[in-house]
Write an enzyme that holds these catalytic residues in place. Structure first.
Site, PDB file in Angstrom:
ATOM      1  N   HIS B 200      17.515  23.184  -3.334  1.00 58.85           N
ATOM      2  CA  HIS B 200      18.961  23.046  -3.194  1.00 58.85           C
ATOM      3  C   HIS B 200      19.377  23.176  -1.734  1.00 58.85           C
ATOM      4  CE1 HIS B 200      23.235  23.558  -3.687  1.00 58.85           C
ATOM      5  NE2 HIS B 200      23.145  24.706  -3.050  1.00 58.85           N
ATOM      6  N   GLU B 445      -0.259 -16.157   8.444  1.00 64.25           N
ATOM      7  CA  GLU B 445      -1.140 -15.203   9.118  1.00 64.25           C
ATOM      8  C   GLU B 445      -2.554 -15.740   9.272  1.00 64.25           C
ATOM      9  OE1 GLU B 445      -1.425 -11.579   6.802  1.00 64.25           O
ATOM     10  OE2 GLU B 445      -1.110 -12.673   4.943  1.00 64.25           O
ATOM     11  N   ASP B 469      -2.737 -10.166  11.626  1.00 64.22           N
ATOM     12  CA  ASP B 469      -3.853 -11.008  11.202  1.00 64.22           C
ATOM     13  C   ASP B 469      -3.875 -12.329  11.962  1.00 64.22           C
ATOM     14  OD1 ASP B 469      -5.118  -9.312   9.527  1.00 64.22           O
ATOM     15  OD2 ASP B 469      -4.167 -10.029   7.681  1.00 64.22           O
ATOM     16  N   CYS B 516       6.957 -10.279  10.463  1.00 59.85           N
ATOM     17  CA  CYS B 516       6.850  -8.916   9.956  1.00 59.85           C
ATOM     18  C   CYS B 516       5.639  -8.175  10.512  1.00 59.85           C
ATOM     19  CB  CYS B 516       6.832  -8.910   8.425  1.00 59.85           C
ATOM     20  SG  CYS B 516       5.477  -9.852   7.718  1.00 59.85           S
TER      21      CYS B 516
END
Lengths: 88, 585
Positions: B200, B445, B469, B516
């Protein structure tokens, strides 16, 4: 006295929220309800009792209801469990 | 910094950081109640009265809790109010109510003693639980026990009402009812003996943006009211009676952090837009729904890469459709109104051996050129279908896009798409809703995909460049191999050309193109990537503010000019020189 066995299919097991939901539902009934897991038995109206069962995913729970409204208890629980727990 | 300075009373405590920030101030110590109470015999004629005294105390406790619950609901919302529900259930638990009454009646002991016995028993059972979560619940039981005891003893419920000057609050634990009367403007920080990141105290501190350190074990024993305290919520450190220069250091640190946070907050709700008005979608790469809150707090506009791999790890059986669905629906809902790109399974076969694919045991000589990504999915269509069905089902909960990894050319993309179409047909027959217009894309990629990107762009709805990659495959460099890692060069002209071609091909077909890979999160590269006209950058959540800042301080026209210059002579030295000049312009 009615007895019925369920398997816990909630991935997180009977954690606080489902345990609290069971207790809240059972408190409305007169009947005594015992929940048994393996050789451990607890009061179905006790949140601490249910938590101490540590019923994880896949564990089998037997509900034993005894009292004037035992049938309603089982109906209610079957309904309740059908969402996350499959009846055997 | 040393705890054993010249001042003997300086003490340093390490706990769990529960809410970030630095608090400096005097200690306000909430005293603790000891549950060890005396036992005495109740005369037979007084047993009934003793039982009623206990029942009255329980009723009063309930009244107090319900009052607290109402206030909490109003002030802090449902999450906090739910904590009180758990307390109420414990209060009504037969283990407390029935057992205590039974103990009073049969053994004729006083109510306080009977209560402490019942609480101790329950705590002991919970302590024995193997599950951390269940074990932690013993604190709730203890808190409820203390509250009933206070009523039995006729004490005024102790709370933080006496807090009248800015203070660091030190307590064994902070319960919702402790904190409800607290004047939050005086609460500089929280330091507690017990608790974890989900206690809490942590939830409250985070929503009030008050620094907090929990799990400090016995800090209440070592701090006196009025002691000077430094509480560092970033590192989980608490310093009691620090030396003056340490206080000064922390004051400076607090100012710097505060300024940084204000900058970041200002930036959070600003669009990722250049000075001259070119907007780019700035999204984040994540592995779990738990990261979304932080991602959005950092000002990202969606998830540009949701790696679904973690769903397959650390388990003995394959994830079911429901397992997938639960996570994807959660992600889709929590990023709304922004989109999420779910990338289908991208792991090597070795990870699936224990999940029912023993034939994949054979170790591969070149795993990076082996059975992974879409190849694995197409080899095991059932595995793939389970995931695709879940993705489709989740698509009604938000803006979901699906993306295939490791596609080397048209055939693989078409094969994957065919399975997706079959899943759609199944769902239609089963009357299960999904987004009929779900965008379907692929990662660029593998160099062969980049070289035929104009064909792919005709059929895909979008493309996202996976630079890690792409660079490794194009330059034939294993970047974890020390001997050749220096050849791993994101700005290699071949890489820039592949990115450039991919964007051009995408735009020519009317499709958007994102990135990305790690390159997207490198602030040094942002201007080049902007100039290459990428439509979206997806970076790790922590990098969002930095990249957004760069974008907002840059002119798109300058980025464009930079890329034109870069493409004239894309040798490494020239590009690095151009970037340097661009930075210092």
């Amino acid at each position: 006295m009615i007895e019925r066995t369920f398997t816990v299919l909630n991935k997180m097991g009977l954690h606080a929220r489902p345990a609290a939901a069971i207790v809240t539902a059972l408190q409305k009934f007169e009947s005594d309800v015992i929940i048994r897991k393996d050789d451990q038995e607890v009061d179905g109206k006790s949140i601490m009792g249910i938590l101490t069962l540590t019923a994880e995913y896949g564990s089998k729970l037997t509900l034993i209801a005894e009292g004037a409204d035992e049938q309603s208890v089982m109906d209610n629980m079957t309904q309740f469990f059908s969402d996350q727990v499959h009846e055997e | 910094m040393s705890s054993t300075g010249h001042s003997p009373e300086t003490r340093v405590f390490k706990g769990i950081s529960a809410s970030p920030g630095i608090a400096i101030g005097k200690a306000f110590v909430l005293e603790d109640m000891d549950l060890a109470v005396g036992r005495w015999q109740v005369p037979p004629e007084a047993v009934k009265a003793e039982v009623s005294r206990f029942r009255l105390a329980v009723a009063d406790t309930r009244k107090e809790m319900i009052g607290t619950q109402q206030k909490i609901l109003k002030l802090l919302g449902k999450t906090h109010a739910r904590l009180i529900e758990a307390y109420l259930l414990i209060l009504e638990d037969p283990l407390i109510s029935k057992d205590v009454v039974k103990n009073i009646s049969t053994n004729r002991v006083n109510a306080e003693y009977a209560l402490s016995e019942a609480v101790a028993g329950a705590v002991k059972t919970l302590e024995a639980a193997t599950d951390e979560y269940f074990r932690e619940r013993r604190h709730d039981v203890l808190d409820v026990g203390r509250k009933i005891l206070l009523h039995l003893l006729g004490h005024e419920p102790q709370d933080l009402e006496d807090l009248n000057e800015p203070s660091v609050i030190v307590a064994r634990n902070l319960t919702p009812s402790d904190t409800i009367h607290m004047k939050t403007q005086f609460a500089e920080g929280f330091a507690t003996d017990i608790g974890g990141r989900t206690s809490h105290t942590a939830i409250l501190a985070n929503s009030l943006e008050i620094p907090a350190v929990v799990g400090l074990h016995e800090i209440t024993r070592h701090v006196r009211p009025g002691d000077m305290m430094i509480l560092d919520g970033y590192t989980g450190t608490v310093i009691v009676n620090p030396l003056p220069d340490v206080v000064d250091n922390y004051r400076r640190e607090r100012e710097i952090r505060g300024a940084e946070r204000r900058d970041l907050e200002r930036l959070r709700d600003q669009p990722a837009q250049t000075i001259d008005g070119r907007r780019i979608a700035l999204a984040g790469n994540i592995d779990s729904p738990a990261e979304i809150k932080n991602l959005l707090a950092n000002g990202a506009e969606g998830v540009g890469l949701y790696r679904t791999e973690f769903l397959y790890l650390n388990r003995d059986t394959l994830p079911t459709e429901e397992d997938h669905y639960r996570f994807y629906a959660k992600v889709a809902q929590s990023v709304l109104p922004h989109p999420v790109i779910l990338r289908t399974l991208d792991i090597g076969g070795d990870k699936l051996v224990d999940l029912g694919f023993p034939e994949l045991t054979k170790s591969e000589q070149n795993p990076f050129l082996g059975l992974r990504g879409i190849r694995l999915a197409l080899r095991h269509p059932d595995l793939f279908r389970t995931q695709l069905r879940a993705i489709l089902r989740a698509s009604v909960h938000g803006k979901v896009r699906v993306m295939f990894p490791m596609v080397s050319g048209l055939e693989e993309f078409r094969a994957a798409r065919k399975i997706l179409n079959a899943c759609m047909e199944e769902l239609r027959k089963e009357n299960i809703p999904f987004d009929e217009k779900i965008e379907v894309g692929l990662m660029i990629e593998i160099p062969s995909a980049a070289l035929v990107v104009d064909y792919l762009a005709q059929e895909a709805d979008f493309m996202s460049i996976g630079t890690n990659d792409l660079i490794q495959y194009t330059l034939a460099v294993d970047r974890v191999n020390d001997e050749v890692s220096h050849l791993y060069e994101p700005l290699h002209p071949a890489i820039l050309r592949l990115i450039h071609q991919t964007v051009k091909a995408g735009h020519a077909a009317g499709k958007w193109v994102g990135m990305c890979g790690e390159m997207a999160g490198d602030a040094e590269m942002t201007a080049v990537l902007m100039g290459l006209e990428l439509d979206e950058l997806s970076v790790s959540p922590g990098l969002v503010p930095k990249i957004k800042k760069v974008i907002r301080e840059t002119k798109f026209s300058d980025c464009h000019a930079l890329v034109t210059e870069v493409m004239k002579d894309p040798s490494r030295d020239n590009v690095q020189g151009l970037l340097r000049r661009f930075r210092n312009r």
